[in-house]
Design an enzyme around this catalytic site. Structure first.
Site, PDB file in Angstrom:
ATOM      1  CB  SER A 172      -0.960  -0.001   1.188  1.00  0.00           C
ATOM      2  OG  SER A 172      -1.952  -0.989   1.018  1.00  0.00           O
TER       3      SER A 172
ATOM      4  CE  LYS B 209      -8.959  -5.973   4.987  1.00  0.00           C
ATOM      5  NZ  LYS B 209      -9.095  -6.737   3.740  1.00  0.00           N
TER       6      LYS B 209
ATOM      7  CG  ASN C 201     -10.717  -1.621   2.551  1.00  0.00           C
ATOM      8  OD1 ASN C 201     -11.755  -0.964   2.542  1.00  0.00           O
ATOM      9  ND2 ASN C 201      -9.978  -1.785   1.467  1.00  0.00           N
TER      10      ASN C 201
ATOM     11  N   GLY D  90     -12.617 -15.502   6.389  1.00  0.00           N
ATOM     12  CA  GLY D  90     -12.370 -14.289   7.157  1.00  0.00           C
ATOM     13  C   GLY D  90     -12.954 -13.045   6.515  1.00  0.00           C
TER      14      GLY D  90
ATOM     15  NE  ARG E 200      -6.398 -27.036   6.713  1.00  0.00           N
ATOM     16  CZ  ARG E 200      -5.370 -26.457   6.120  1.00  0.00           C
ATOM     17  NH1 ARG E 200      -4.985 -25.251   6.487  1.00  0.00           N
ATOM     18  NH2 ARG E 200      -4.715 -27.078   5.163  1.00  0.00           N
TER      19      ARG E 200
ATOM     20  CB  ALA F 284     -17.778 -24.780  10.369  1.00  0.00           C
TER      21      ALA F 284
END
Length: 278
Positions: free
Chosen positions: A19, A67, A88, A128, A151, A153
C-alpha cells in the site's frame, strides 16, 4: 504553507504491504506533498493509535486483523462496510472517522478487468473478512450460489451470516477445505499459499476464473495452475481498492496506471531477490 497531509496503512503483520508503494506513486504522479507509511498496529492498540492522530491525518487503510475491529471505533459506517461487517478504509475529516469498504468495489473492478462473462456460482477458500468482502462483490456481479471451504466452520460464521443475509438471497453453503469437491464458475482464494495443497489445487481445475487474493508470494500454487484461464491476482485487487481509497483521502482522481506500475516493479524486485525454491 499548509501542513503536510498524512495517511497510512495499519495491520499486524504489515511489513509485506504494498500500500505505501501504491499511494506514494499516486502522490508523485499528481505532485502531492503527502506522506503514506505502514504502522504495525494490532486490535488492542487500534483505539489508542486513532486517538493519537492530529488534524493533518486524512486517511487510513486497514488490513488484518483490524477490518472488523475498526467498525466500533468509527463515527460513521458506509452501507457496504455495514453489509460486509468489515472496513478497510477510514476517512478522517474534521474530527470524524468515516469507515468504508473499498475491497468490495475493488474486487468487482478487478474481476471485470479480467473476465467479462456471466458468473453464477463461486467457491471461496477461507472465511475471514477478506472472504466476506470478495463474497459480497461476487453477489453484486450476479453470483447466486456460493460455497465457503474452510478448516474451521466456527471461524467462518460471520462470513456465512453476511452472505446469507445479502439482499439477493443467494444459496450459501459451507464445506471442508481438505476434501470438498469444487464445481463452480469461479474460485477465490483468501488462504495462505502454504495451505494450497496439490489436492486442493487439483479440485479447483474446473473453474473458469481464478481469483487469488494474495500478491506476495507470487505466484501461489493456485495462481500457477491458471494456464489459459482468467486469473485475477492480489495486485489487481489491491490496485483497484487502493485507487478508490486514494480518491477518498485526497479528493483527486487516482492515477491508476502509475499506481499499478509501481506495484508491479516492487513485486518484480522481490521475486528477483527471493531465494530459489528447492
Amino acid at each position: 504553507m499548509p501542513a503536510r497531509q498524512h495517511c497510512a496503512v495499519l495491520g499486524d503483520p504489515i511489513g509485506h504491504s504494498l500500500s505505501p508503494t501504491l499511494h506514494r506513486a499516486g502522490y508523485a504522479a499528481l505532485g502531492l506533498d503527502w506522506s503514506y507509511d505502514a504502522h504495525q498496529v494490532g486490535e488492542v492498540d487500534l483505539a489508542d493509535f486513532l486517538d493519537g492522530l492530529d488534524d493533518t491525518w486524512r486517511g487510513l487503510s486497514l488490513t488484518m486483523p483490524l477490518k472488523r475491529r475498526v467498525l466500533g471505533l468509527a463515527s460513521s459506517v458506509s452501507e457496504r462496510a455495514r453489509l460486509a461487517g468489515a472496513a478497510n478504509t477510514l476517512v478522517l475529516r474534521a474530527g470524524e472517522r468515516a469507515a468504508d469498504n473499498t475491497d468490495i468495489p475493488g474486487a468487482v473492478a478487478a474481476i471485470r478487468e479480467k473476465h467479462g462473462g456471466a458468473l453464477k456460482s463461486a467457491t471461496i477458500l477461507g472465511g475471514g473478512a477478506t472472504a466476506t468482502s470478495i463474497g459480497v462483490a461476487l453477489l453484486e456481479l450476479g453470483v447466486d450460489r456460493v460455497e465457503l471451504l474452510v478448516r474451521s466452520a466456527a471461524r467462518a460464521e460471520e462470513t456465512l451470516e453476511v452472505l446469507r443475509g445479502h439482499p439477493s438471497r443467494p444459496q450459501v453453503t459451507i464445506g471442508a477445505l481438505d476434501e470438498a469437491p469444487v464445481q463452480t464458475d469461479l474460485v477465490a482464494s483468501t488462504i495462505p499459499a502454504s495451505a494450497q495443497s496439490r489436492s486442493l489445487v487439483a479440485r479447483c481445475a474446473g473453474a473458469d476464473v481464478l481469483f487469488e487474493a494474495l500478491y506476495d508470494p507470487w505466484p501461489t500454487p493456485l495462481a500457477a495452475s491458471a494456464g489459459d484461464r482468467a486469473l485475477v491476482g492480489g495486485l489487481d485487487l489491491l490496485v483497484h481498492q487502493a485507487a478508490l481509497q486514494f480518491e477518498m483521502f485526497t479528493e483527486h482522481p487516482a492515477p491508476l496506471d502509475a499506481m499499478r506500475a509501481a506495484g508491479e516493479s516492487v513485486l518484480a524486485e522481490r521475486a528477483a531477490s527471493a531465494p530459489p525454491t528447492s
